[in-house]
Design a protein around this motif. Structure first.
Motif, short mmCIF file in Angstrom:
data_model
loop_
_atom_site.label_atom_id
_atom_site.label_comp_id
_atom_site.label_asym_id
_atom_site.label_seq_id
_atom_site.Cartn_x
_atom_site.Cartn_y
_atom_site.Cartn_z
N GLN A 34 0.27 11.16 10.41
CA GLN A 34 1.50 11.57 9.75
C GLN A 34 2.29 10.36 9.23
OE1 GLN A 34 2.51 13.86 13.46
NE2 GLN A 34 3.34 15.32 11.99
N ILE A 35 2.25 9.25 9.99
CA ILE A 35 2.96 8.04 9.56
C ILE A 35 2.29 7.44 8.33
CG2 ILE A 35 3.65 5.70 10.22
CD1 ILE A 35 5.26 7.83 11.67
N VAL A 36 0.94 7.40 8.35
CA VAL A 36 0.21 6.87 7.19
C VAL A 36 0.45 7.75 5.96
CG1 VAL A 36 -2.09 6.39 6.25
CG2 VAL A 36 -1.55 5.74 8.61
N ALA A 37 0.41 9.07 6.15
CA ALA A 37 0.65 9.99 5.02
C ALA A 37 2.06 9.79 4.46
CB ALA A 37 0.45 11.43 5.48
N MET A 38 3.03 9.59 5.35
CA MET A 38 4.41 9.36 4.93
C MET A 38 4.51 8.09 4.08
SD MET A 38 7.65 8.47 7.40
CE MET A 38 7.08 6.78 7.71
N LEU A 39 3.90 7.01 4.55
CA LEU A 39 3.96 5.74 3.82
C LEU A 39 3.25 5.83 2.48
CD1 LEU A 39 3.35 3.42 6.90
CD2 LEU A 39 5.47 3.54 5.56
N LEU A 40 2.13 6.54 2.44
CA LEU A 40 1.43 6.74 1.16
C LEU A 40 2.27 7.56 0.19
CD1 LEU A 40 -2.29 7.28 2.23
CD2 LEU A 40 -1.41 5.45 0.77
N GLU A 41 2.97 8.55 0.72
CA GLU A 41 3.85 9.36 -0.13
C GLU A 41 5.00 8.50 -0.66
OE1 GLU A 41 5.52 12.38 -2.28
OE2 GLU A 41 3.51 12.26 -1.41
N GLU A 42 5.52 7.61 0.18
CA GLU A 42 6.58 6.69 -0.27
C GLU A 42 6.05 5.76 -1.36
OE1 GLU A 42 10.12 6.08 0.98
OE2 GLU A 42 9.55 8.19 0.98
N CYS A 43 4.79 5.32 -1.22
CA CYS A 43 4.17 4.50 -2.27
C CYS A 43 4.01 5.31 -3.56
CB CYS A 43 2.81 3.98 -1.81
SG CYS A 43 2.91 2.60 -0.63
N ALA A 44 3.59 6.56 -3.41
CA ALA A 44 3.39 7.42 -4.58
C ALA A 44 4.71 7.62 -5.32
CB ALA A 44 2.80 8.76 -4.16
N LYS A 45 5.80 7.76 -4.58
CA LYS A 45 7.12 7.93 -5.22
C LYS A 45 7.48 6.71 -6.06
CE LYS A 45 9.26 10.96 -1.77
NZ LYS A 45 10.26 11.03 -0.67
N GLY A 46 6.95 5.55 -5.67
CA GLY A 46 7.22 4.33 -6.43
C GLY A 46 6.12 3.99 -7.42
N GLY A 47 5.17 4.90 -7.59
CA GLY A 47 4.09 4.66 -8.55
C GLY A 47 3.17 3.52 -8.19
N VAL A 48 3.05 3.23 -6.90
CA VAL A 48 2.21 2.11 -6.46
C VAL A 48 0.74 2.42 -6.71
CG1 VAL A 48 1.49 0.72 -4.46
CG2 VAL A 48 3.89 1.41 -4.70
N ASP A 49 0.03 1.47 -7.25
CA ASP A 49 -1.42 1.59 -7.49
C ASP A 49 -2.13 1.10 -6.23
OD1 ASP A 49 -4.01 1.63 -8.44
OD2 ASP A 49 -3.63 0.33 -10.17
N VAL A 50 -2.72 2.02 -5.47
CA VAL A 50 -3.36 1.69 -4.19
C VAL A 50 -4.87 1.67 -4.38
CG1 VAL A 50 -3.64 2.34 -1.75
CG2 VAL A 50 -1.48 2.82 -2.93
N ARG A 51 -5.51 0.54 -4.04
CA ARG A 51 -6.96 0.42 -4.19
C ARG A 51 -7.56 -0.17 -2.91
NH1 ARG A 51 -8.28 -0.89 -10.49
NH2 ARG A 51 -6.31 -0.13 -11.38
N CYS A 52 -8.64 0.44 -2.43
CA CYS A 52 -9.27 0.01 -1.18
C CYS A 52 -10.78 -0.14 -1.36
CB CYS A 52 -9.03 1.06 -0.08
SG CYS A 52 -7.32 1.24 0.37
N GLY A 53 -11.40 -0.74 -0.33
CA GLY A 53 -12.86 -0.72 -0.24
C GLY A 53 -13.61 -1.75 -1.04
N ARG A 54 -12.93 -2.82 -1.46
CA ARG A 54 -13.59 -3.92 -2.15
C ARG A 54 -13.15 -5.23 -1.50
NH1 ARG A 54 -15.80 -0.29 -4.19
NH2 ARG A 54 -16.17 0.28 -6.36
N PRO A 55 -14.00 -6.24 -1.50
CA PRO A 55 -13.57 -7.53 -0.95
C PRO A 55 -12.58 -8.23 -1.88
CG PRO A 55 -15.79 -7.71 -1.87
CD PRO A 55 -15.41 -6.26 -1.95
N VAL A 56 -11.59 -8.88 -1.27
CA VAL A 56 -10.68 -9.72 -2.05
C VAL A 56 -11.36 -11.08 -2.24
CG1 VAL A 56 -8.44 -10.87 -2.11
CG2 VAL A 56 -8.63 -8.54 -1.20
N GLY A 57 -11.54 -11.47 -3.47
CA GLY A 57 -12.22 -12.73 -3.76
C GLY A 57 -11.23 -13.86 -3.97
N ASP A 58 -11.47 -14.66 -5.01
CA ASP A 58 -10.62 -15.83 -5.27
C ASP A 58 -9.18 -15.42 -5.58
OD1 ASP A 58 -12.70 -17.52 -4.89
OD2 ASP A 58 -13.17 -17.76 -7.02
N VAL A 59 -8.25 -16.18 -5.03
CA VAL A 59 -6.83 -16.02 -5.36
C VAL A 59 -6.38 -17.32 -6.01
CG1 VAL A 59 -4.51 -15.64 -4.45
CG2 VAL A 59 -6.47 -14.45 -3.42
#
Length: 388
Positions: free
Chosen positions: A109-134
């Motif tokens: 429920q906490i994760v769903a709440m935070l994702l909904e808060e992100c959705a309200k702000g139009g946050v682009d959420v992407r998972c499941g790939r390695p972060v490479g060079d920064v």
């Protein structure tokens, strides 16, 4: 290369909060995580019910090289603020001991709440790939994510510490910090069971026995339950004290913290025929082991007052010398991390690298057991989100 106002690395508690706050302030935010889903540590916390804050949150319940650093963020986003958010989503919760708040239902429920808060702000959420060079050039941070590349003038390090590696935790935050010239306070496991060796090994035979104690290391002391394990010591009192313990130091245990001074002499006078093992008001196996170590056989009436006073004193300050901890694999959090000397306590931005922020467990701020680390995640994430 797609551009955003801010890229948040790490979709745990602090990263989700930061992204949601910034997104709802109108910023174009990208939230990235190498794991296959967001909030993995949230989901397993509190036995799956998420101990999401503590109503007794105060700066003195945090460990940091700078004990004042956490004050600003904690004051500006309090436990009451997060509880209000949880209540707004209708998530039922309850208080356990010592101000710890848990969901009645599930951490999901906490994760769903935070994702909904992100959705309200139009946050682009992407998972499941390695972060490479920064990279960082011309006022822009570049981030490789799988086959894609993104850019933004602001980058938030929210990838946590190396505790619980089976959840995908790594020291990536520290590598990134060092890359940008930030100092890292030596990370070590915290809220972690301690291991025993040498003469303390026989206490491992008490595996499964638990009792309320007062545990001490240095100037810190905690009164909660201790649990003997097949490797050493655990339980809330031990997990708490582990954050303060340093290798080579003793941990002292008061096995009878509520006993009145002179209790053993009083017992001798009231029940002279009783044995020491019977007189120690602890679980039988533990009382027997302690009595054997004290080497005072026979009835209390046959023992001198001096011997009994010495035994009482040792039961109140029983020294253990842990030979280590169960490591990051069993640690709930990490002590140490990105030095607060490098960061603004108001915004969480690096003083020497405009646009670079660090929040949550990645930073050298570690809370007590019982919801304090989540509150730091919410507060530090909120501070950075407001500043982006």
């Amino acid at each position: 290369m797609t551009s955003y106002d801010a890229i948040v690395l790490g979709a745990g508690a602090a990263g989700l909060m930061c992204a949601a706050v910034a997104g709802q302030r109108g910023k174009r935010v990208l939230l990235l995580d190498h794991a296959d889903q967001v909030g993995k540590k949230i989901l397993i916390s509190g036995g799956g019910r998420c101990n999401f804050t503590n109503i007794h949150t105060a700066p003195d319940r945090y460990i940091s090289a700078n004990p004042h650093f956490a004050k600003s963020a904690l004051a500006r986003y309090t436990a009451a603020d997060f509880i209000e958010l949880v209540d707004r989503y209708g998530i039922a919760h309850h208080e356990k001991t010592l101000g710890q708040l848990f969901c009645d239902g599930s951490a999901k429920q906490i994760v769903a709440m935070l994702l909904e808060e992100c959705a309200k702000g139009g946050v682009d959420v992407r998972c499941g790939r390695p972060v490479g060079d920064v990279t960082h050039a011309d006022g822009k941070f570049g981030v490789a994510f799988g086959e894609q590349a993104f850019a933004a003038p602001n980058l938030v390090i929210a990838t946590g510490g190396p505790s619980i590696p089976k959840m995908g935790a790594t020291g990536f935050a520290y590598e990134l910090a060092r890359q940008f010239g930030l100092r890292v306070v030596e990370p070590r496991p915290a809220l972690v069971p301690l291991t025993l060796g040498g003469g303390d090994v026989l206490f491992r035979d008490l595996s499964g026995v638990a009792t309320p104690v007062e545990a001490r290391a240095g100037k810190a002391a905690f009164r909660e339950a201790a649990l003997f394990t097949h490797k050493g010591l655990s339980g809330p009192a031990i997990l708490q004290i582990s954050s303060y313990w340093r290798h080579g130091e003793p941990v002292t245990i008061d096995f009878l913290p509520d006993a009145a001074p002179g209790w053993l002499l009083d017992t001798k006078r009231a029940k002279p025929r009783t044995t020491l093992a019977s007189a120690i008001a602890l679980p039988d196996r533990l009382a027997q082991t302690l009595a054997e170590r004290l080497a005072l056989p026979g009835e209390l009436g046959a023992l001198t007052d001096r011997k009994l006073a010495e035994a009482e004193a040792q039961l109140a300050r029983w020294p253990f010398r842990p030979n280590g901890t169960e490591g990051f694999a069993k640690a709930e959090v990490t002590v140490g991390g990105i030095s607060t000397a490098n960061l603004s306590s108001q915004t969480m931005m690096a003083k020497s690298v405009p646009g670079l922020y660090a929040v949550g467990e990645a930073v050298d701020v570690t809370g007590w057991l019982g919801g304090y680390n989540f509150q730091w995640a919410w507060a530090s994430g909120h501070a950075a989100g407001q500043a982006l």
